[in-house]
Write a protein that holds these residues in place. Structure first.
Motif, short mmCIF file in Angstrom:
data_model
loop_
_atom_site.label_atom_id
_atom_site.label_comp_id
_atom_site.label_asym_id
_atom_site.label_seq_id
_atom_site.Cartn_x
_atom_site.Cartn_y
_atom_site.Cartn_z
N SER A 16 1.62 8.53 18.37
CA SER A 16 1.08 7.34 18.02
C SER A 16 0.85 6.47 17.15
CB SER A 16 -0.33 7.22 19.11
OG SER A 16 -0.73 5.55 18.99
N ALA A 17 0.04 8.09 16.57
CA ALA A 17 -0.09 8.20 14.76
C ALA A 17 0.93 7.40 13.95
CB ALA A 17 -0.83 9.07 14.71
N VAL A 18 1.43 8.26 14.71
CA VAL A 18 2.82 8.27 12.97
C VAL A 18 2.93 6.95 13.18
CG1 VAL A 18 5.30 8.65 12.84
CG2 VAL A 18 3.56 10.85 12.97
N LYS A 19 3.24 6.28 14.45
CA LYS A 19 4.03 5.16 14.68
C LYS A 19 3.19 3.53 14.41
CE LYS A 19 6.15 5.67 18.73
NZ LYS A 19 6.69 5.66 19.74
N GLN A 20 1.65 4.36 14.76
CA GLN A 20 0.87 3.31 14.24
C GLN A 20 0.89 3.04 12.34
OE1 GLN A 20 -3.33 3.34 15.56
NE2 GLN A 20 -2.28 3.89 17.42
N ILE A 21 1.06 4.83 11.26
CA ILE A 21 0.76 4.27 9.86
C ILE A 21 1.74 3.57 9.60
CG2 ILE A 21 1.45 6.69 7.89
CD1 ILE A 21 -0.41 7.75 10.18
N ARG A 22 3.47 3.60 10.18
CA ARG A 22 4.00 2.98 10.01
C ARG A 22 3.97 2.18 9.94
NH1 ARG A 22 6.22 6.48 6.51
NH2 ARG A 22 7.18 8.32 7.19
N THR A 23 3.49 1.10 11.11
CA THR A 23 3.80 -0.27 11.76
C THR A 23 2.78 -0.73 10.25
OG1 THR A 23 3.43 0.05 13.18
CG2 THR A 23 2.21 -2.09 13.39
N LYS A 32 4.31 3.13 0.44
CA LYS A 32 4.84 4.24 0.87
C LYS A 32 4.36 5.35 0.72
CE LYS A 32 9.47 5.24 1.20
NZ LYS A 32 10.12 4.10 1.53
N ALA A 33 3.90 5.58 -0.51
CA ALA A 33 3.42 7.18 -0.90
C ALA A 33 2.42 7.48 -0.23
CB ALA A 33 2.53 7.29 -2.16
N ALA A 34 1.19 6.62 0.11
CA ALA A 34 -0.37 6.51 0.96
C ALA A 34 0.25 7.02 2.85
CB ALA A 34 -1.32 5.26 1.48
N ALA A 35 1.48 6.50 3.26
CA ALA A 35 1.56 6.22 4.61
C ALA A 35 2.56 7.86 4.41
CB ALA A 35 3.19 4.88 4.66
N ALA A 36 3.12 7.72 3.43
CA ALA A 36 3.91 9.16 3.37
C ALA A 36 3.14 10.64 3.48
CB ALA A 36 5.04 9.64 2.16
N GLY A 37 1.73 10.58 2.67
CA GLY A 37 0.84 11.43 3.00
C GLY A 37 0.66 11.24 4.17
N ALA A 74 9.68 12.25 15.97
CA ALA A 74 8.59 11.47 15.44
C ALA A 74 9.03 11.76 14.09
CB ALA A 74 6.88 11.83 15.82
N PHE A 75 9.06 13.17 13.50
CA PHE A 75 9.52 13.34 12.14
C PHE A 75 10.34 13.65 11.87
CE2 PHE A 75 5.25 15.53 14.09
CZ PHE A 75 4.43 14.53 12.97
N ARG A 76 11.84 13.63 12.89
CA ARG A 76 12.92 13.63 11.62
C ARG A 76 13.74 12.72 12.40
NH1 ARG A 76 13.54 20.16 11.89
NH2 ARG A 76 12.84 20.48 9.53
N PRO A 77 13.48 11.15 12.24
CA PRO A 77 13.75 10.24 13.07
C PRO A 77 15.62 10.63 12.68
CG PRO A 77 12.08 9.58 12.29
CD PRO A 77 12.79 10.94 11.36
N GLU A 78 16.26 9.90 14.27
CA GLU A 78 18.39 10.48 13.86
C GLU A 78 18.12 8.24 13.31
OE1 GLU A 78 20.00 11.50 17.52
OE2 GLU A 78 18.56 13.56 17.21
N SER A 79 17.93 8.07 13.63
CA SER A 79 18.06 6.41 13.31
C SER A 79 17.08 5.58 12.14
CB SER A 79 18.42 5.38 14.78
OG SER A 79 18.35 4.26 14.16
N TYR A 84 9.10 5.14 14.22
CA TYR A 84 8.80 6.06 13.96
C TYR A 84 8.85 6.12 11.87
CZ TYR A 84 8.22 8.46 18.13
OH TYR A 84 7.50 9.00 19.03
N ILE A 85 10.26 4.85 11.98
CA ILE A 85 10.22 4.35 10.13
C ILE A 85 9.79 3.28 10.18
CG2 ILE A 85 11.86 4.17 8.68
CD1 ILE A 85 13.92 6.66 9.83
N LYS A 86 10.55 2.29 10.87
CA LYS A 86 9.80 0.97 10.90
C LYS A 86 9.01 0.59 11.28
CE LYS A 86 13.24 -1.85 11.48
NZ LYS A 86 14.79 -2.84 12.12
N GLY A 87 8.09 1.57 12.14
CA GLY A 87 6.52 1.11 12.73
C GLY A 87 7.40 -0.50 14.28
N MET A 88 6.27 0.15 14.92
CA MET A 88 6.14 -0.79 16.10
C MET A 88 6.18 -2.31 15.46
SD MET A 88 3.77 0.88 18.47
CE MET A 88 2.41 1.51 17.39
#
Length: 101
Positions: A16-23, A32-37, A74-79, A84-88
């Motif tokens: 959930s945290a990773v999805k929310q960060i990407r959202t 991008k840098a803040a989100a990646a961190g 979450a950490f190695r999305p296949e698509s 986990y890349i685009k957000g919700m």
């Protein structure tokens, strides 16, 4: 000793945290840098949790295997379309946060 937080609850919280960060990133609320961190911080928590689960449940335990498998996307999305890349989507986020089902 077993974990104080059930591994499945921790998996769901990290996902959930990773999805929310990407959202937030996708909506322009974080660069991008803040989100990646922030995602990297989540990854570090997952690494530490994995070590604790290995110690508590064993290196060959089903609990550890499930933990690793559940967090892999979450950490190695296949698509590139992964949330986990685009957000919700805003619709999914609104439904998730709604107090009225």
């Amino acid at each position: 000793s077993k974990a104080l937080v059930p591994p499945q609850e921790l998996i769901e919280a990290i996902q959930s945290a990773v999805k929310q960060i990407r959202t937030v990133e996708a909506s322009g609320g974080a660069d991008k840098a803040a989100a990646a961190g922030l995602v990297e911080s989540c990854r570090q928590v997952a690494i530490e949790a994995r070590l604790a689960i290995e110690q508590g449940y064993g290196a060959d335990s089903e609990v550890l295997t499930e933990f690793e498998a559940a967090l892999q996307p979450a950490f190695r999305p296949e698509s590139a379309d992964s949330e986990y890349i685009k957000g919700m989507s805003m619709k999914a986020e609104t439904q998730r946060m709604s107090i009225f089902p």
